[in-house]
Design an enzyme around this catalytic site. Structure first.
Site, PDB file in Angstrom:
ATOM      1  N   ALA A   1       0.823  -1.212   0.000  1.00 46.34           N
ATOM      2  CA  ALA A   1       0.000   0.000   0.000  1.00 46.34           C
ATOM      3  C   ALA A   1       0.855   1.258   0.000  1.00 46.34           C
ATOM      4  CB  ALA A   1      -0.936  -0.005   1.204  1.00 46.34           C
TER       5      ALA A   1
ATOM      6  N   ILE B   1       1.960  -7.374   5.844  1.00 42.38           N
ATOM      7  CA  ILE B   1       1.054  -8.519   5.739  1.00 42.38           C
ATOM      8  C   ILE B   1       1.532  -9.453   4.633  1.00 42.38           C
ATOM      9  CG2 ILE B   1      -1.312  -9.212   5.262  1.00 42.38           C
ATOM     10  CD1 ILE B   1      -0.938  -7.866   7.966  1.00 42.38           C
TER      11      ILE B   1
ATOM     12  N   GLU C   1      -1.516 -11.531  -3.101  1.00 46.80           N
ATOM     13  CA  GLU C   1      -0.737 -12.009  -4.237  1.00 46.80           C
ATOM     14  C   GLU C   1      -1.576 -12.318  -5.466  1.00 46.80           C
ATOM     15  OE1 GLU C   1       3.192 -13.588  -2.049  1.00 46.80           O
ATOM     16  OE2 GLU C   1       1.779 -15.156  -2.621  1.00 46.80           O
ATOM     17  N   ALA C   2      -2.875 -12.151  -5.403  1.00 46.65           N
ATOM     18  CA  ALA C   2      -3.739 -12.335  -6.574  1.00 46.65           C
ATOM     19  C   ALA C   2      -4.425 -11.013  -6.879  1.00 46.65           C
ATOM     20  CB  ALA C   2      -4.776 -13.424  -6.305  1.00 46.65           C
TER      21      ALA C   2
ATOM     22  N   LYS D   1      -3.313 -14.629 -14.751  1.00 51.53           N
ATOM     23  CA  LYS D   1      -4.566 -15.043 -14.115  1.00 51.53           C
ATOM     24  C   LYS D   1      -5.743 -14.690 -15.013  1.00 51.53           C
ATOM     25  CE  LYS D   1      -7.479 -14.075 -10.060  1.00 51.53           C
ATOM     26  NZ  LYS D   1      -7.601 -13.303  -8.810  1.00 51.53           N
TER      27      LYS D   1
ATOM     28  N   GLU E   1     -12.321 -12.296  -3.874  1.00 55.08           N
ATOM     29  CA  GLU E   1     -12.303 -11.875  -5.275  1.00 55.08           C
ATOM     30  C   GLU E   1     -11.072 -11.008  -5.589  1.00 55.08           C
ATOM     31  OE1 GLU E   1     -13.928 -12.595  -7.911  1.00 55.08           O
ATOM     32  OE2 GLU E   1     -15.707 -13.682  -7.232  1.00 55.08           O
TER      33      GLU E   1
END
Length: 512
Positions: A17, A47, A51-52, A80, A347
């Site tokens: 972030a 954290i 990763e997606a 992806k 999601e």
């Protein structure tokens, strides 16, 4: 008395972030009279499990002028095409939430309406057959939409990435510092407010000892603790646990085994769900669960029993409360990332909300600290987007048919938000989905999940009666066959990664 101009921007917190925010601000404000400083502590771990991603990340990278091949290579990324949901409707169910097209309009009318009428007349196809992303994913194939002609059906797909979050943070750190962002390694000891209630200074303890750091605009990227937005300014928090009951997660990385799939897996478990995210050299795994129905030790044991390869890191445990700050921008402080709010990674929206936060801040960037109207607009728009994503996540739980565990029985009894209830009522009546300007997930995204969870419209629109049923059947057959032919010709995901990322041999070419 007018407030001072904003020239000195201080970001507190590194990680994904902090450094994505710094990179974006530095890119946009480069060459202008601004000073951007980022304060991060070596004592506070990040954290590091986001990763997606979803397709807007690709546009973000392009906005920053970053070479996509270079980014993929540097972050250990894979491609992806969507998310495969396993065991959500029933224990043995499976469906695919694709990125990109789902069928194509017929005579300017929605494809879903024609497919639904065909189903009512005995058609045996499934909706995902008409998604180029889903078709490629089913065969572990991948080619970007940009590699095809406009006429290629595969050009209707979209993609995102799986990547190593720590490498991403480092990449954006290097990018931002090259554009002039000053990094300060220090712990924040105290926050001082001015007479007007704005943040005036930070007291930090770094390599040179205790010092005072001044700023005009502060960006809080300190994660769940909300060091500035909550602890200093008391923004408050909107708790959505009643809608999304999972409040814990455990994550671990493991060795790669088998083929590298071009999709994330979201696997329903007795007290929550498990993710599997394949990178080039390893796999990210996690179990998101509700502590009311599962304790930490059992969650960890279950996750470790389900991973395919040997674990390569120690399990990392997270606690969270789903929801958002009541004010993400309060006075002269903007919270971005986990300090603004948290929506479980079902999601893959975590990175997206960081991007939305900083891009919206740039759109509304005030000239002075007199910025109440900008803060009001920022809060309204970001909260609307969080709410829209919340509804999409609740959809996955509230429409389950599972009642085999206490957790899933609880999910079936969740009180659905009025905004989601209205959307479902409209859809069930006629297949219509009310679009909103703040919606991240569009018509085809909703269709994939609704159909996957067994929620189907009861009636078709009378407008589609202008096309004869036999003509619709012919179009479906032709579309299915064409997608099959193009998918068969596409390279495997691993072959594409090898040539595009590792060998760096692929030039822009045609596929299909």
């Amino acid at each position: 008395m007018s407030k001072p101009a904003i020239r000195n921007i201080v970001i507190v917190g590194g990680g994904t972030a902090g450094w994505m925010s710094a990179a974006c601000l530095a890119h946009v404000l480069h060459g202008l009279d601004y000073r951007i400083t980022l304060v991060e502590s070596a004592d506070i771990p990040t954290i590091g499990v986001g990763e997606a991603t979803i397709p807007p990340i690709v546009d973000f990278i392009r906005f920053l002028g970053i070479n996509e091949q270079e980014f993929v290579r540097a972050t250990n990324a894979t491609f992806k095409l969507g998310i495969q949901f396993e065991g959500w409707k029933t224990t043995d169910s499976r469906y695919f939430h694709q990125f990109g097209a789902l069928g194509c309009a017929i005579d300017g009318l929605p494809f879903y309406q024609f497919w639904l009428r065909a189903k009512q007349q005995g058609d045996q196809t499934v909706l995902s057959q008409f998604s180029p992303a889903a078709r490629m994913a089913a065969q572990n194939k991948f080619v970007p939409a940009s590699f095809g002609t406009k006429e290629s059906l595969l050009a209707g797909s979209s993609h995102a990435w799986h990547f190593d979050a720590s490498l991403v943070a480092q990449y954006f750190s290097d990018f931002a510092q090259q554009k002039g962002v000053m990094r300060v390694e220090a712990n924040v000891l105290d926050t001082t407010l001015g007479d007007d209630g704005d943040i005036a200074t930070l007291t930090v303890d770094g390599a040179s000892g205790v010092a005072t750091l001044q700023g005009d605009l502060f960006i809080d990227c300190t994660g769940f603790q909300g060091l500035l937005i909550e602890q200093a300014l008391g923004a408050g928090y909107e708790d959505w646990t009643d809608y999304l009951p999972c409040d814990r997660a455990v994550a671990v990385q493991s060795e790669s085994t088998g083929e590298i799939s071009p999709y994330t897996r979201a696997i329903a478990e007795p007290a929550g769900w498990r993710w599997r995210i394949p990178l080039q050299s390893r796999v990210g795994n996690g179990y998101v669960y509700c502590s009311q129905y599962l304790d930490q030790d059992d969650a960890q044991a279950h996750l470790l029993s389900q991973i395919d390869g040997k674990s390569v890191t120690e399990p990392k445990h997270l606690r969270f409360v789903t929801g958002h700050r009541r004010e993400m921008w309060r006075r002269n402080c903007v919270a971005i990332g986990l300090s603004a709010g948290f929506l479980e990674p079902l999601e893959s929206t975590g990175i997206h909300l960081i991007m939305r936060g900083v891009r919206r801040l740039i759109e509304l960037l005030p000239a002075t600290r007199d910025c109440l109207c900008q803060a009001r607009e920022y809060n309204q728009s970001l909260i609307a987007e969080y709410t829209s994503i919340r509804d999409f996540l609740v959809l996955h739980y509230a429409t389950t048919q599972r009642d085999d565990t206490s957790f899933w029985r609880h999910c079936g009894e969740i009180s659905i938000p009025d905004s989601l209830a209205h959307k479902l009522e409209l859809f069930k009546a006629s297949g219509y989905l009310k679009p909103d300007s703040h919606d991240l997930f569009e018509y085809n995204n909703w269709l994939a999940v609704l159909e996957g969870m067994g929620v189907r419209a009861q009636n078709t629109s009378p407008r589609i009666n202008s096309v004869a049923p036999e003509e619709v059947a012919k179009i479906l057959q032709q579309l299915d066959a064409a997608l099959g032919k193009m998918t068969d010709a596409a390279p495997t995901h691993e072959a594409f990664i090898q040539r595009y990322v590792i060998d760096n041999k692929i030039e822009k070419q045609k596929a299909g």
